[in-house]
Design an enzyme around this catalytic site. Structure first.
Site, PDB file in Angstrom:
ATOM      1  N   LYS A   1      69.626  27.454  -6.995  1.00 55.09           N
ATOM      2  CA  LYS A   1      68.514  28.293  -7.721  1.00 55.09           C
ATOM      3  C   LYS A   1      69.110  29.865  -7.504  1.00 55.09           C
ATOM      4  O   LYS A   1      68.205  30.400  -8.002  1.00 55.09           O
ATOM      5  CB  LYS A   1      67.046  27.799  -6.658  1.00 55.09           C
ATOM      6  N   TYR A  34      70.944  22.262  -3.161  1.00 58.35           N
ATOM      7  CA  TYR A  34      69.388  23.241  -3.432  1.00 58.35           C
ATOM      8  C   TYR A  34      69.293  24.537  -4.266  1.00 58.35           C
ATOM      9  O   TYR A  34      69.237  24.713  -4.971  1.00 58.35           O
ATOM     10  CB  TYR A  34      68.584  21.966  -3.960  1.00 58.35           C
TER      11      TYR A  34
END
Length: 259
Positions: free
Chosen positions: A156, A152
């Site tokens: 990002k 994750y």
């Protein structure tokens, strides 16, 4: 003339709040998410309240052809997009080698591939018209590595650097690219990712506040918008460049350990 915004992940959280904010400005909408029932519910509410036009596209953006299908569908019905808001994304807690690969692959496809594909499809139209705004929802997680959310945080980081890079490529146009970096936000993300059980989400900010700051930043053409941080979190973010990497990794891991 009313501006039309395409918003992914529009059925809940920041995406839903962005849709409401744009509707309040009398702007038309294209709402994209997997849950058709939630989108239709939002469509009826916004059309009745603000007398705008809302187009609903129920689509799973983790699938390889989803972005192209969205673009083609809008072209066929003659809907022109003024604001592209890539909001859809999800995370997942756990050690990388223990997590289900299918879930992390879907995360990469949604957080990176779909966002990039939609940008690549709509941006040439913006350039041709020399107008348009892009808002990509990244995260303050993009500023550091994320043990226990390795994939994750990495996705990002991609969103932040990709957004900043193309913003500079467009420096001599009337097109802007804004990168929104929320901190812990009170949305379904916390429940889906498991982060709602960690200390990081103890003081999550409302999705409405984050959406308002992101939307205003997009209209101004701001490069980066950081939103939703507590004072201690702001201090931590400011200290990242001066913190030894190993110390930083340990801090982040402890923040994300389930209580």
């Amino acid at each position: 003339m009313a501006k039309t915004a395409l918003i992914t992940g529009a059925s809940s959280g920041i995406g839903k709040e962005l849709a409401c904010i744009h509707a309040e400005q009398k702007g038309n909408l294209v709402l994209v998410a997997r849950r058709a029932d939630k989108l239709m519910e939002l469509k009826h509410k916004l059309e009745a309240t603000y007398n705008i036009k809302v187009t609903v596209i129920a689509k799973d953006l983790t699938l390889p052809n989803a972005a192209q299908e969205i673009y083609d569908e809008l072209k066929q019905v003659g809907v022109e997009i003024d604001y592209l808001i890539n909001n859809a994304g999800f995370g997942g807690l756990g050690k990388f080698h223990e997590r289900e690969w299918e879930k992390d692959l879907a995360m990469i496809n949604l957080n990176i591939v779909a966002l990039t594909a939609l940008t690549r499809l709509f941006l040439p139209d913006f350039v041709k018209r020399n107008s348009g705004k892009i808002l990509n929802v990244s995260s303050t997680a993009s500023l550091m590595p994320g043990p226990l959310q390795a994939v994750y945080y990495a996705t990002k980081a991609y969103v932040t650097f990709f957004s900043n890079a193309i913003a500079e490529e467009l420096h001599d146009t009337n097109i802007s690219v804004t990168n929104l970096m929320p901190g812990a936000t009170a949305t379904e993300f916390g429940q889906v990712s498991g982060m709602n059980k960690t200390s990081l989400f103890e003081k999550a900010i409302s999705a409405r506040v984050v959406a308002e700051e992101g939307y205003k930043g997009m209209l101004k053409g701001t490069l980066d918008v950081i939103s939703g941080l507590t004072f201690p979190q702001k201090i931590m973010i400011s200290m990242i460049p001066f913190t030894p990497k190993k110390t930083l990794l340990t801090q982040i891991r402890k923040l994300q350990e389930v209580k």
